[in-house]
Design a protein around this motif. Structure first.
Motif, PDB file in Angstrom:
ATOM      1  N   PHE A   1     -10.314  -3.070   2.848  1.00 13.69           N
ATOM      2  CA  PHE A   1      -8.925  -3.531   2.947  1.00 13.69           C
ATOM      3  C   PHE A   1      -7.992  -2.358   3.209  1.00 13.69           C
ATOM      4  N   GLU A   2      -8.216  -1.260   2.519  1.00 13.87           N
ATOM      5  CA  GLU A   2      -7.371  -0.085   2.682  1.00 13.87           C
ATOM      6  C   GLU A   2      -7.525   0.511   4.078  1.00 13.87           C
ATOM      7  N   THR A   3      -8.755   0.532   4.592  1.00 16.07           N
ATOM      8  CA  THR A   3      -8.992   1.023   5.957  1.00 16.07           C
ATOM      9  C   THR A   3      -8.260   0.165   6.976  1.00 16.07           C
ATOM     10  N   ALA A   4      -8.331  -1.155   6.793  1.00 15.75           N
ATOM     11  CA  ALA A   4      -7.638  -2.079   7.702  1.00 15.75           C
ATOM     12  C   ALA A   4      -6.125  -1.892   7.606  1.00 15.75           C
ATOM     13  N   ARG A   5      -5.623  -1.694   6.394  1.00 14.80           N
ATOM     14  CA  ARG A   5      -4.175  -1.531   6.206  1.00 14.80           C
ATOM     15  C   ARG A   5      -3.671  -0.283   6.925  1.00 14.80           C
ATOM     16  N   ILE A   6      -4.390   0.816   6.767  1.00 15.64           N
ATOM     17  CA  ILE A   6      -3.987   2.066   7.422  1.00 15.64           C
ATOM     18  C   ILE A   6      -4.036   1.918   8.940  1.00 15.64           C
ATOM     19  N   MET A   7      -5.099   1.282   9.448  1.00 17.51           N
ATOM     20  CA  MET A   7      -5.221   1.058  10.890  1.00 17.51           C
ATOM     21  C   MET A   7      -4.049   0.227  11.410  1.00 17.51           C
ATOM     22  N   CYS A   8      -3.737  -0.849  10.703  1.00 18.43           N
ATOM     23  CA  CYS A   8      -2.702  -1.772  11.168  1.00 18.43           C
ATOM     24  C   CYS A   8      -1.303  -1.168  11.071  1.00 18.43           C
TER      25      CYS A   8
END
Length: 207
Positions: free
Chosen positions: A100-107
């Protein structure tokens, strides 16, 4: 028409789930590895006859029945979106918060792009997706998929359906996200139609 729409929705839903699977491995691995293994999504979609908006949009240029085919593209987007939504939900309940954190940073990085940058990167992705799907369909070769998918990811180009999955996994649903996704769809559409339009203007017909 109703039966075609129902079929399109079902196959597009499954296609969206597959993009979610590809997006998950990309989030987990990142870099070249994630980009390469993301290709399993498009490989499965093409080999099993599932529907993906970015893989189908270019065909509209040659369509002889646009009044029926254009509405089916909207059905395809809806199905893809619902499929990525399900995949993101499964991802969030079955994996660690690190994803989730990886996706948040990417987005968050995606939302820093300007309008022209989003459109341009989505346009280039649309071209690559058209090439990948067309090479598979006409040449019975997976070479286009194997090379074009990693290229669009490593280049930072925007794939509207994959982006849906990333934003949903990051649990980001606010207005700016939908504006971004809308621009990505427009860019993918223009890019996906670019080569067919050029070939049509050059007097070439569909193989």
């Amino acid at each position: 028409m109703l039966s075609r729409a129902r079929q399109s929705l079902a196959l597009s839903f499954a296609g969206g789930v597959m993009i979610g699977i590809g997006g998950t491995v990309n989030l987990k691995l990142g870099g070249v590895e994630g980009a390469v293994f993301f290709a399993v999504a498009l490989l499965t979609i093409c080999m099993l006859g599932l529907h993906l908006f970015t893989g189908k949009i270019g065909a509209i240029v040659y369509s002889e029945n646009k009044k029926q085919d254009i509405p089916l593209l909207f059905t395809c987007i809806i199905g893809n979106m619902l499929g990525t939504l399900l995949a993101s939900y499964i991802c969030n309940v079955s994996t660690s918060d690190a994803l989730f954190e990886t996706a948040r940073i990417m987005c968050e990085g995606k939302l820093e792009k300007g309008i022209c940058q989003i459109l341009a990167s989505a346009f280039m992705c649309g071209i690559l997706m058209y090439v990948a799907v067309t090479v598979f369909a006409r040449k019975n070769s997976i070479a286009g998929i194997i090379f074009c998918v990693p290229v669009f990811i490593l280049s930072g180009y925007e794939h509207s359906i994959a982006d849906m999955y990333y934003f949903f996994t990051a649990r980001m649903f606010y207005p700016e996200v939908w504006g971004f996704l809308g621009l990505a769809v427009v860019g993918n559409t223009l890019g996906g139609c670019f080569i067919p339009i050029v070939k049509k203007l050059a007097g070439e017909i569909k193989d």
